[in-house]
Design a protein around this motif. Structure first.
Motif, short mmCIF file in Angstrom:
data_model
loop_
_atom_site.label_atom_id
_atom_site.label_comp_id
_atom_site.label_asym_id
_atom_site.label_seq_id
_atom_site.Cartn_x
_atom_site.Cartn_y
_atom_site.Cartn_z
N SER A 137 -72.50 10.01 -17.20
CA SER A 137 -71.30 10.47 -17.91
C SER A 137 -70.33 9.31 -18.12
CB SER A 137 -70.61 11.60 -17.11
OG SER A 137 -70.21 11.13 -15.84
N PRO A 138 -69.57 9.34 -19.21
CA PRO A 138 -69.70 10.28 -20.32
C PRO A 138 -70.92 9.96 -21.17
CG PRO A 138 -68.11 8.59 -20.87
CD PRO A 138 -68.54 8.30 -19.47
N ARG A 139 -71.31 10.84 -22.07
CA ARG A 139 -72.41 10.55 -22.98
C ARG A 139 -71.98 9.56 -24.05
NH1 ARG A 139 -76.73 13.68 -23.98
NH2 ARG A 139 -77.34 11.83 -25.17
N TYR A 140 -70.73 9.66 -24.47
CA TYR A 140 -70.18 8.76 -25.48
C TYR A 140 -68.82 8.27 -25.01
CZ TYR A 140 -73.69 11.18 -28.27
OH TYR A 140 -74.85 11.72 -28.72
N LYS A 141 -68.56 7.01 -25.28
CA LYS A 141 -67.28 6.43 -24.91
C LYS A 141 -66.86 5.47 -26.01
CE LYS A 141 -63.75 5.26 -22.29
NZ LYS A 141 -62.67 6.23 -21.98
#
Lengths: 117, 115
Positions: B7-11
């Protein structure tokens, strides 16, 4: 330093065609070899592995690979591909025993396989 | 779940910001790895932990990258003063042992974009 070379960047096949993806590695010792697959939107999954013994290794979903030590190769094969085999395929190597290079995987750049129905 | 969780999947971050990426390995897995995957490339090794000990950090590209695993389970990869070249997918993998006949299990990765 160890390295892996995958010969094809993108392969396009029709369903039922045979598949062979090339992989050559460079490493100064005994190796463990792997093929990982990454389906669209999913994580890397182990397809098959070679540690020792029979150089012809069978994996999941009908895939197999042959370790040819004299050629430093570990090519992936499947007699008849399906649309669901569309994915990216990564060859990887690591040293077989403890010490430098024995734990981390060194990957090739990957081969994208597109299977046309 | 039974797999490696990241986590996160996207940053998305602005250049110069600090980011922290988290990895929850499979329960009981001793070894934990971080890899960086740039667009169109295969994953490249960053660092390796055995329990809480960081045994190899030779792949970390600069001293802006820092990883820790203080209790031998969850790991955090921190990137300070991010640069555009840090944009990549960061993969975490775990295995029961680092060598011998133990394959690595990968998480879904964190896709980091630096603006």
């Amino acid at each position: 330093a160890q390295s892996v070379s995958q010969h094809n960047h993108h392969v396009i096949l029709s369903e039922a065609a045979s598949l062979e993806l090339g992989c050559n590695y460079s490493y100064g010792g005994t190796v463990n070899l792997f093929w990982y697959v990454q389906y669209p939107g999913q994580h890397l999954q182990l397809l098959l592995k070679y540690f020792s013994g029979d150089p012809l290794v069978k994996g999941i979903k009908g895939f197999e690979a042959e370790f040819i030590k004299s050629k430093f190769s570990f090519n992936l094969r499947k007699p008849s591909v399906q649309w669901s085999d569309t994915a990216e395929y990564f060859c990887a190597v690591k040293g077989a025993y403890s010490g430098a290079g024995s734990y981390q995987l060194t990957f090739g750049k990957g081969t994208k396989l597109s299977v046309i129905p | 779940g039974a797999g490696v969780s990241q986590s996160p999947r996207y940053k998305v971050a602005k250049r110069g910001q600090d980011v922290a990426l988290r990895c929850d390995p499979i329960s009981g897995h001793v070894s934990l790895f971080w890899y960086q995957q740039a667009l169109g490339q295969g994953p490249e090794f960053l660092t390796y932990f055995q329990n809480e000990a960081q045994l190899d950090k030779s792949g970390l590209p600069s001293d802006r990258f820092f990883a820790e695993r203080p209790e031998g389970s969850v790991s955090t990869l921190k990137i300070q003063r991010t640069q555009q070249e840090d944009s990549a997918v960061y993969l975490c993998a775990s295995s029961f042992l680092g060598f011998r006949d133990q394959p690595q299990h990968f998480g879904d990765g964190t896709r980091l974009s630096i603006l």
